[in-house]
Design a protein around this motif. Structure first.
Motif, PDB file in Angstrom:
ATOM      1  N   HIS A  58       0.839  -1.199   0.000  1.00 14.46           N
ATOM      2  CA  HIS A  58       0.000   0.000   0.000  1.00 14.46           C
ATOM      3  C   HIS A  58       0.879   1.257   0.000  1.00 14.46           C
ATOM      4  O   HIS A  58       0.682   2.181  -0.807  1.00 14.46           O
ATOM      5  CB  HIS A  58      -0.892  -0.044   1.243  1.00 14.46           C
ATOM      6  CG  HIS A  58      -1.982   0.964   1.257  1.00 14.46           C
ATOM      7  ND1 HIS A  58      -3.152   0.789   1.954  1.00 14.46           N
ATOM      8  CD2 HIS A  58      -2.093   2.188   0.682  1.00 14.46           C
ATOM      9  CE1 HIS A  58      -3.930   1.846   1.800  1.00 14.46           C
ATOM     10  NE2 HIS A  58      -3.299   2.713   1.039  1.00 14.46           N
ATOM     11  N   LEU A  62       1.641   4.296  -3.073  1.00 15.72           N
ATOM     12  CA  LEU A  62       1.524   5.736  -2.821  1.00 15.72           C
ATOM     13  C   LEU A  62       2.849   6.449  -3.090  1.00 15.72           C
ATOM     14  O   LEU A  62       2.869   7.572  -3.599  1.00 15.72           O
ATOM     15  CB  LEU A  62       1.059   5.981  -1.384  1.00 15.72           C
ATOM     16  CG  LEU A  62      -0.405   5.631  -1.106  1.00 15.72           C
ATOM     17  CD1 LEU A  62      -0.697   5.685   0.390  1.00 15.72           C
ATOM     18  CD2 LEU A  62      -1.349   6.568  -1.857  1.00 15.72           C
ATOM     19  N   LEU A 106      -9.998   4.959  -2.850  1.00 12.59           N
ATOM     20  CA  LEU A 106      -9.293   5.235  -1.600  1.00 12.59           C
ATOM     21  C   LEU A 106      -7.872   5.737  -1.856  1.00 12.59           C
ATOM     22  O   LEU A 106      -7.401   6.670  -1.191  1.00 12.59           O
ATOM     23  CB  LEU A 106      -9.254   3.978  -0.732  1.00 12.59           C
ATOM     24  CG  LEU A 106      -8.726   4.177   0.691  1.00 12.59           C
ATOM     25  CD1 LEU A 106      -9.600   5.162   1.457  1.00 12.59           C
ATOM     26  CD2 LEU A 106      -8.657   2.855   1.432  1.00 12.59           C
ATOM     27  N   GLU A 109      -7.976   9.390  -2.777  1.00 13.13           N
ATOM     28  CA  GLU A 109      -8.210  10.219  -1.586  1.00 13.13           C
ATOM     29  C   GLU A 109      -6.932  10.356  -0.759  1.00 13.13           C
ATOM     30  O   GLU A 109      -6.586  11.456  -0.294  1.00 13.13           O
ATOM     31  CB  GLU A 109      -9.317   9.604  -0.735  1.00 13.13           C
ATOM     32  CG  GLU A 109     -10.700   9.671  -1.364  1.00 13.13           C
ATOM     33  CD  GLU A 109     -11.743   8.931  -0.545  1.00 13.13           C
ATOM     34  OE1 GLU A 109     -11.364   8.337   0.497  1.00 13.13           O
ATOM     35  OE2 GLU A 109     -12.924   8.937  -0.942  1.00 13.13           O
ATOM     36  N   GLN A 110      -6.228   9.255  -0.588  1.00 13.47           N
ATOM     37  CA  GLN A 110      -5.004   9.287   0.215  1.00 13.47           C
ATOM     38  C   GLN A 110      -3.896  10.062  -0.489  1.00 13.47           C
ATOM     39  O   GLN A 110      -3.125  10.780   0.161  1.00 13.47           O
ATOM     40  CB  GLN A 110      -4.566   7.857   0.533  1.00 13.47           C
ATOM     41  CG  GLN A 110      -5.531   7.153   1.473  1.00 13.47           C
ATOM     42  CD  GLN A 110      -5.214   5.688   1.663  1.00 13.47           C
ATOM     43  OE1 GLN A 110      -4.389   5.107   0.955  1.00 13.47           O
ATOM     44  NE2 GLN A 110      -5.872   5.063   2.628  1.00 13.47           N
ATOM     45  N   TYR A 265       2.357   7.456   7.619  1.00 15.25           N
ATOM     46  CA  TYR A 265       0.943   7.762   7.369  1.00 15.25           C
ATOM     47  C   TYR A 265       0.156   6.477   7.124  1.00 15.25           C
ATOM     48  O   TYR A 265      -0.911   6.260   7.715  1.00 15.25           O
ATOM     49  CB  TYR A 265       0.842   8.702   6.169  1.00 15.25           C
ATOM     50  CG  TYR A 265      -0.540   8.859   5.588  1.00 15.25           C
ATOM     51  CD1 TYR A 265      -1.582   9.423   6.325  1.00 15.25           C
ATOM     52  CD2 TYR A 265      -0.811   8.448   4.279  1.00 15.25           C
ATOM     53  CE1 TYR A 265      -2.852   9.568   5.774  1.00 15.25           C
ATOM     54  CE2 TYR A 265      -2.068   8.594   3.725  1.00 15.25           C
ATOM     55  CZ  TYR A 265      -3.086   9.151   4.474  1.00 15.25           C
ATOM     56  OH  TYR A 265      -4.334   9.292   3.934  1.00 15.25           O
ATOM     57  N   VAL A 266       0.690   5.598   6.278  1.00 16.41           N
ATOM     58  CA  VAL A 266       0.015   4.330   5.992  1.00 16.41           C
ATOM     59  C   VAL A 266      -0.029   3.456   7.241  1.00 16.41           C
ATOM     60  O   VAL A 266      -1.047   2.826   7.543  1.00 16.41           O
ATOM     61  CB  VAL A 266       0.712   3.592   4.828  1.00 16.41           C
ATOM     62  CG1 VAL A 266       0.123   2.194   4.643  1.00 16.41           C
ATOM     63  CG2 VAL A 266       0.580   4.398   3.539  1.00 16.41           C
ATOM     64  N   ILE A 269      -2.800   4.429   9.474  1.00 18.72           N
ATOM     65  CA  ILE A 269      -4.100   3.988   8.961  1.00 18.72           C
ATOM     66  C   ILE A 269      -4.357   2.536   9.349  1.00 18.72           C
ATOM     67  O   ILE A 269      -5.437   2.182   9.829  1.00 18.72           O
ATOM     68  CB  ILE A 269      -4.160   4.150   7.430  1.00 18.72           C
ATOM     69  CG1 ILE A 269      -4.110   5.629   7.046  1.00 18.72           C
ATOM     70  CG2 ILE A 269      -5.417   3.496   6.868  1.00 18.72           C
ATOM     71  CD1 ILE A 269      -3.986   5.866   5.557  1.00 18.72           C
TER      72      ILE A 269
END
Length: 280
Positions: A58, A62, A106, A109-110, A265-266, A269
Motif C-alpha cells: 500500500h 503511494l 481510496l 483520496e489518500q 501515514y500508511v 491507517i
C-alpha cells in the motif's frame, strides 16, 4: 485496509511481459507493476520485480504515484498514468472489479492528502522545468504526442507566450486535447517542417523525420533509452542527458524524509483500522 494486496514492482530496462494469472498489470515506460488480491505473487519475486504485500505494498504504491521512484523525482505524470490504468471502465472486466474500484477511490483520496501535506515542495519538479533553460522566450512549440506526458507539458506551458501545435495519431486524443487546452491539433501525417522548438512526447517517432527536423530546429526527445544518435547536432537533447544535468532534482534527503512520512501515514491507517477491529 488492504492486507491481502500484493505488488510486484519491476524497473529493469528489459522487463518481462509474462502473464501472471489473477493479477492486474500496469505498465509504463519506467516500470511494470503486477497487483493481486489472490495470486501468490511472491513466487515471482526477483524474476518479475520487487515484492511487497499488505501495508508495505500500500505504501509502495503511494510512493510510486507521488513520483518518489521516478527518474524525475516528484514528477506528476505517473499519477496521471495511474488514473488512466485504474479508470472504472478499464477495471470492470478485471477479476474482483468491485475491490479494484474501491481501492482506486481510496488511493486517490489518500494521494490528495499526501500531495497537500508532504509534496508541496516538489511542485516545481515537472518535465517542463527539466527543459526550462532550453525554451525560447516566445514563438512556436511543436509537441509530437497526445498522451499523459504531452498533457503534463501543455498544463505548464503558457499559451499567451507560445503558439503551440500538437501532432498525434489518435483522433480521439487530438479532439480531447483541442477541447481541453484549446490549442491547434493535427494528425501526424499533416506535419510539415516549420521553425519551432520541437518536443517528442511519443514512444515512436520516425528517424527520417527526426533527422530532417534536427538540422534546423532545437529538439527535446522525451523517449526513454534513446542514445544521442543525432550527437553531431548541439540542438538535440535526450531525456537521459537532461536527467544527468538535473540530477540534483532527486534530493536524496528529501526523498528519504517524504518516504518516511508516507510510510508512517500508511502505518497509522492500518494501526487505526486494527484498533477499531479489536474494539468491536
Amino acid at each position: 485496509m488492504f492486507p491481502q494486496l500484493q505488488i510486484l514492482h519491476d524497473t529493469k530496462k528489459q522487463r518481462s511481459k509474462e502473464d501472471v494469472s489473477e493479477s492486474l498489470l500496469w505498465t509504463t515506460c519506467q516500470r511494470t507493476l503486477r497487483f493481486s488480491w489472490t495470486a501468490d505473487l511472491k513466487q515471482w519475486e526477483g524474476r518479475l520485480g520487487v515484492y511487497a504485500s499488505g501495508e508495505e505494498a500500500h505504501a509502495l504504491l503511494l510512493e510510486i504515484i507521488s513520483g518518489l521512484h521516478s527518474q524525475l523525482f516528484g514528477e506528476r505524470e505517473v499519477y496521471y498514468q495511474f488514473l488512466d490504468r485504474f479508470k472504472d471502465l478499464r477495471l470492470q472486466n478485471e477479476p474482483n472489479a468491485s475491490m479494484w474500484i474501491a481501492f482506486r477511490k481510496l488511493i486517490i483520496e489518500q494521494f490528495e492528502f499526501i500531495k497537500e501535506t508532504y509534496l508541496k515542495d516538489l511542485r516545481a519538479n515537472s518535465y517542463i522545468n527539466l527543459i526550462r533553460d532550453l525554451l525560447p522566450a516566445s514563438g512556436n512549440i511543436v509537441i509530437f504526442g497526445t498522451g499523459n506526458l504531452a498533457e503534463s507539458l501543455l498544463e505548464d506551458l503558457d499559451t499567451n507566450q507560445y503558439e503551440i501545435i500538437v501532432y498525434g495519431r489518435s483522433s480521439s486524443r487530438l479532439k480531447h486535447i483541442d477541447k481541453k487546452y484549446q490549442t491547434r491539433c493535427h494528425h501526424l501525417e499533416e506535419y510539415t517542417p516549420i521553425s519551432a522548438f520541437h518536443i517528442i512526447a511519443s514512444t515512436e517517432f520516425s528517424p527520417t523525420l527526426l533527422k530532417e527536423i534536427v538540422q534546423t530546429n532545437t529538439i527535446v526527445d522525451f523517449r526513454e533509452n534513446i542514445s544521442n544518435s543525432q550527437g553531431e547536432y548541439k540542438n538535440y537533447h535526450t531525456l537521459e542527458k537532461r536527467f544527468e544535468i538535473a540530477n540534483s532534482l532527486k534530493y536524496p534527503e528529501v526523498k528519504e524524509r517524504i518516504t518516511k512520512d508516507i510510510r508512517n501515514y500508511v502505518k497509522s491507517i492500518y494501526q487505526s483500522k486494527n484498533l477499531s477491529y479489536a474494539n468491536n
